[in-house]
Design a protein around this motif. Sequence first.
Motif, PDB file in Angstrom:
ATOM      1  N   GLU A 102       0.842  -1.190   0.000  1.00  0.00           N
ATOM      2  CA  GLU A 102       0.000   0.000   0.000  1.00  0.00           C
ATOM      3  C   GLU A 102       0.878   1.241   0.000  1.00  0.00           C
ATOM      4  OE1 GLU A 102      -2.678  -0.105   3.246  1.00  0.00           O
ATOM      5  OE2 GLU A 102      -3.757  -1.910   2.548  1.00  0.00           O
ATOM      6  N   THR A 103       0.410   2.276  -0.692  1.00  0.00           N
ATOM      7  CA  THR A 103       1.149   3.530  -0.737  1.00  0.00           C
ATOM      8  C   THR A 103       1.125   4.181   0.644  1.00  0.00           C
ATOM      9  OG1 THR A 103       0.518   3.857  -3.037  1.00  0.00           O
ATOM     10  CG2 THR A 103       1.349   5.784  -1.841  1.00  0.00           C
ATOM     11  N   PRO A 104       2.268   4.493   1.217  1.00  0.00           N
ATOM     12  CA  PRO A 104       2.292   5.080   2.564  1.00  0.00           C
ATOM     13  C   PRO A 104       1.695   6.483   2.579  1.00  0.00           C
ATOM     14  CG  PRO A 104       4.482   5.121   1.584  1.00  0.00           C
ATOM     15  CD  PRO A 104       3.617   4.323   0.655  1.00  0.00           C
ATOM     16  N   GLU A 105       1.222   6.871   3.746  1.00  0.00           N
ATOM     17  CA  GLU A 105       0.674   8.217   3.893  1.00  0.00           C
ATOM     18  C   GLU A 105       1.795   9.249   3.910  1.00  0.00           C
ATOM     19  OE1 GLU A 105      -1.738   8.380   7.339  1.00  0.00           O
ATOM     20  OE2 GLU A 105      -3.217   6.921   6.599  1.00  0.00           O
ATOM     21  N   VAL A 106       1.446  10.456   3.521  1.00  0.00           N
ATOM     22  CA  VAL A 106       2.433  11.529   3.465  1.00  0.00           C
ATOM     23  C   VAL A 106       2.854  11.908   4.874  1.00  0.00           C
ATOM     24  CG1 VAL A 106       2.835  13.925   2.758  1.00  0.00           C
ATOM     25  CG2 VAL A 106       1.502  12.388   1.317  1.00  0.00           C
ATOM     26  N   VAL A 107       4.149  12.103   5.062  1.00  0.00           N
ATOM     27  CA  VAL A 107       4.680  12.504   6.367  1.00  0.00           C
ATOM     28  C   VAL A 107       4.131  13.885   6.719  1.00  0.00           C
ATOM     29  CG1 VAL A 107       6.792  12.907   7.684  1.00  0.00           C
ATOM     30  CG2 VAL A 107       6.755  11.189   5.879  1.00  0.00           C
ATOM     31  N   PRO A 108       3.606  14.065   7.950  1.00  0.00           N
ATOM     32  CA  PRO A 108       2.982  15.346   8.293  1.00  0.00           C
ATOM     33  C   PRO A 108       3.939  16.534   8.273  1.00  0.00           C
ATOM     34  CG  PRO A 108       3.181  13.924  10.223  1.00  0.00           C
ATOM     35  CD  PRO A 108       3.511  13.092   9.046  1.00  0.00           C
ATOM     36  N   ARG A 109       5.186  16.339   8.677  1.00  0.00           N
ATOM     37  CA  ARG A 109       6.149  17.442   8.640  1.00  0.00           C
ATOM     38  C   ARG A 109       6.775  17.489   7.251  1.00  0.00           C
ATOM     39  NH1 ARG A 109       5.631  21.345  11.870  1.00  0.00           N
ATOM     40  NH2 ARG A 109       7.823  21.854  11.572  1.00  0.00           N
ATOM     41  N   VAL A 110       6.519  18.578   6.554  1.00  0.00           N
ATOM     42  CA  VAL A 110       6.866  18.629   5.139  1.00  0.00           C
ATOM     43  C   VAL A 110       8.061  19.528   4.889  1.00  0.00           C
ATOM     44  CG1 VAL A 110       6.076  19.341   2.869  1.00  0.00           C
ATOM     45  CG2 VAL A 110       4.547  18.109   4.388  1.00  0.00           C
ATOM     46  N   LYS A 111       8.945  19.059   4.010  1.00  0.00           N
ATOM     47  CA  LYS A 111      10.057  19.859   3.525  1.00  0.00           C
ATOM     48  C   LYS A 111       9.963  19.911   2.012  1.00  0.00           C
ATOM     49  CE  LYS A 111      15.088  20.348   3.989  1.00  0.00           C
ATOM     50  NZ  LYS A 111      16.322  19.709   4.487  1.00  0.00           N
ATOM     51  N   VAL A 112       9.821  21.113   1.483  1.00  0.00           N
ATOM     52  CA  VAL A 112       9.625  21.317   0.051  1.00  0.00           C
ATOM     53  C   VAL A 112      10.920  21.828  -0.557  1.00  0.00           C
ATOM     54  CG1 VAL A 112       8.219  22.443  -1.724  1.00  0.00           C
ATOM     55  CG2 VAL A 112       7.229  21.928   0.523  1.00  0.00           C
ATOM     56  N   THR A 113      11.314  21.248  -1.689  1.00  0.00           N
ATOM     57  CA  THR A 113      12.511  21.710  -2.386  1.00  0.00           C
ATOM     58  C   THR A 113      12.192  21.928  -3.856  1.00  0.00           C
ATOM     59  OG1 THR A 113      14.853  21.227  -2.812  1.00  0.00           O
ATOM     60  CG2 THR A 113      13.347  19.384  -2.951  1.00  0.00           C
ATOM     61  N   GLY A 114      12.779  22.984  -4.407  1.00  0.00           N
ATOM     62  CA  GLY A 114      12.651  23.267  -5.827  1.00  0.00           C
ATOM     63  C   GLY A 114      13.916  22.827  -6.550  1.00  0.00           C
ATOM     64  N   VAL A 115      13.751  22.181  -7.712  1.00  0.00           N
ATOM     65  CA  VAL A 115      14.877  21.640  -8.475  1.00  0.00           C
ATOM     66  C   VAL A 115      14.903  22.296  -9.847  1.00  0.00           C
ATOM     67  CG1 VAL A 115      15.951  19.580  -9.434  1.00  0.00           C
ATOM     68  CG2 VAL A 115      14.730  19.445  -7.247  1.00  0.00           C
ATOM     69  N   ASP A 116      16.019  22.975 -10.141  1.00  0.00           N
ATOM     70  CA  ASP A 116      16.226  23.565 -11.463  1.00  0.00           C
ATOM     71  C   ASP A 116      17.259  22.725 -12.200  1.00  0.00           C
ATOM     72  OD1 ASP A 116      16.078  25.603 -13.559  1.00  0.00           O
ATOM     73  OD2 ASP A 116      18.104  26.145 -12.918  1.00  0.00           O
ATOM     74  N   ASP A 214      15.726  13.496   1.726  1.00  0.00           N
ATOM     75  CA  ASP A 214      15.801  14.755   2.466  1.00  0.00           C
ATOM     76  C   ASP A 214      14.544  15.600   2.360  1.00  0.00           C
ATOM     77  OD1 ASP A 214      18.360  14.042   3.150  1.00  0.00           O
ATOM     78  OD2 ASP A 214      19.332  15.253   1.607  1.00  0.00           O
ATOM     79  N   ASN A 215      13.599  15.224   1.480  1.00  0.00           N
ATOM     80  CA  ASN A 215      12.417  16.061   1.242  1.00  0.00           C
ATOM     81  C   ASN A 215      11.168  15.204   1.086  1.00  0.00           C
ATOM     82  OD1 ASN A 215      13.886  18.847   0.587  1.00  0.00           O
ATOM     83  ND2 ASN A 215      14.946  17.251  -0.566  1.00  0.00           N
ATOM     84  N   GLN A 216      10.025  15.831   1.332  1.00  0.00           N
ATOM     85  CA  GLN A 216       8.744  15.166   1.127  1.00  0.00           C
ATOM     86  C   GLN A 216       8.038  15.642  -0.146  1.00  0.00           C
ATOM     87  OE1 GLN A 216       9.441  16.382   4.506  1.00  0.00           O
ATOM     88  NE2 GLN A 216      10.276  14.319   4.670  1.00  0.00           N
ATOM     89  N   VAL A 217       8.317  16.856  -0.570  1.00  0.00           N
ATOM     90  CA  VAL A 217       7.745  17.406  -1.805  1.00  0.00           C
ATOM     91  C   VAL A 217       8.880  17.941  -2.663  1.00  0.00           C
ATOM     92  CG1 VAL A 217       6.163  19.104  -2.818  1.00  0.00           C
ATOM     93  CG2 VAL A 217       5.604  18.033  -0.623  1.00  0.00           C
ATOM     94  N   VAL A 218       8.925  17.522  -3.925  1.00  0.00           N
ATOM     95  CA  VAL A 218       9.938  17.977  -4.876  1.00  0.00           C
ATOM     96  C   VAL A 218       9.222  18.651  -6.038  1.00  0.00           C
ATOM     97  CG1 VAL A 218      11.841  17.302  -6.383  1.00  0.00           C
ATOM     98  CG2 VAL A 218      11.489  16.105  -4.215  1.00  0.00           C
ATOM     99  N   VAL A 219       9.677  19.851  -6.376  1.00  0.00           N
ATOM    100  CA  VAL A 219       9.067  20.628  -7.459  1.00  0.00           C
ATOM    101  C   VAL A 219      10.060  20.742  -8.603  1.00  0.00           C
ATOM    102  CG1 VAL A 219       7.855  22.756  -8.060  1.00  0.00           C
ATOM    103  CG2 VAL A 219       7.862  21.959  -5.687  1.00  0.00           C
ATOM    104  N   VAL A 220       9.632  20.362  -9.814  1.00  0.00           N
ATOM    105  CA  VAL A 220      10.479  20.439 -11.002  1.00  0.00           C
ATOM    106  C   VAL A 220       9.693  21.092 -12.131  1.00  0.00           C
ATOM    107  CG1 VAL A 220      11.823  18.384 -10.391  1.00  0.00           C
ATOM    108  CG2 VAL A 220       9.773  18.146 -11.805  1.00  0.00           C
ATOM    109  N   GLU A 221      10.420  21.490 -13.183  1.00  0.00           N
ATOM    110  CA  GLU A 221       9.787  22.026 -14.384  1.00  0.00           C
ATOM    111  C   GLU A 221       9.447  20.892 -15.342  1.00  0.00           C
ATOM    112  OE1 GLU A 221      11.328  26.389 -15.499  1.00  0.00           O
ATOM    113  OE2 GLU A 221      12.952  24.930 -15.359  1.00  0.00           O
ATOM    114  N   ASN A 222       8.301  21.020 -16.012  1.00  0.00           N
ATOM    115  CA  ASN A 222       7.902  20.041 -17.021  1.00  0.00           C
ATOM    116  C   ASN A 222       8.572  20.418 -18.340  1.00  0.00           C
ATOM    117  OD1 ASN A 222       6.649  18.112 -18.552  1.00  0.00           O
ATOM    118  ND2 ASN A 222       4.658  19.118 -18.562  1.00  0.00           N
ATOM    119  N   LEU A 223       9.816  19.975 -18.520  1.00  0.00           N
ATOM    120  CA  LEU A 223      10.611  20.389 -19.666  1.00  0.00           C
ATOM    121  C   LEU A 223      10.218  19.627 -20.926  1.00  0.00           C
ATOM    122  CD1 LEU A 223      14.141  20.523 -17.979  1.00  0.00           C
ATOM    123  CD2 LEU A 223      12.624  22.436 -18.485  1.00  0.00           C
TER     124      LEU A 223
END
Length: 357
Positions: A102-116, A214-223
Amino acid sequence: MQWLKECYSQVLQSTTLNLTKAFKNFFDKVAQYPRFKSYHGKPSCQYPQNCEVVDKGVKVPQIGVIKASIHRLFDGQLKTVTITKTPTQKYYASLLFDTEQETPEVVPRVKVTGVDLGLKDFCITHDGVKTSKYANPRHLKKHEKNLARKQAKLARKKKGAECTAASDLPFNGRSVGGSKSREKARKLLARVHERISNARQDFLHKLSRKIVDDNQVVVVENLNVKGMVRNHNLAKAISDVGWGMFVNFLAYKLEQKGGLLVEIDRWFPSSKTCSNCLHPMSEMPLDVREWTCPSCGTHHDRDENASKNIRAEGIRQLSVLGTRTAAEGGEVRPKGGRKSVLRHSPVNSEAPTIPIG
């Protein structure tokens, strides 16, 4: 087609099912038109059932036990075994297990990182506190001279007569032309390409694992990588860097962890927008690596500024979708949605692969 009678019937049925699925995806506009698979490419066969893992290797119908070096096993039902032959004459078996995880639940303490993603540096990440740069290893450039020597040696070899004896037929059952010296030169060239491919995947797996851990949310560009490689000045560098593979690795690793991958629009002006005051610049050529904002006077590194803007845009999209988050931590409740049809499911890309022989 006499050699088809020697093949296991369910292997042929599996190939027909794969072809049917490929055409169905094409007519549903989920994938492109199926490409012709050459005998000289990467031959493989799939056993859909009656397979098992034994102490000495893998047991498949009609062949029996094949000696294998097994490095990892899963608790679950073995569904299919796919045997593949590489251009360097190595055989691999990919085992697909039904583990019912089963897909685990999202960790409540969130660290967001942006990736270029870039070419000078492979990627620049910003997590709201610090910015990290990861150098581009340039795998192809390191082996360019060696590749040129091997390719020149192969080009000088003459093709010999075709092999006609049944014992001379290769794995795919097709006679191919080529002298022994030419085949030897081809294998040497294939080994260099395999070394480059393995080094690239090793780098991408390790880096994606580090970012996901190291992160719970990763943000990238849809290249639009397919469109970007049309630039002949950058096509080789873009193809070598492996952006699409890296995003796929991030996606399935985050899914297994319970994290979230956010892809922002490719037209988002991440490089020419001030991350401090949001002042937009009219233009930002690629040769400009540092610039100063005319509105607030903040001096920016181009890539660091882009990673900050990508992170901020990802947080904004999460809030619009109804996902509660904060820059320094909060709750993330990802909503289900339709997966991107432009990318195959990345879960199968790292199926357990074991060398045979």
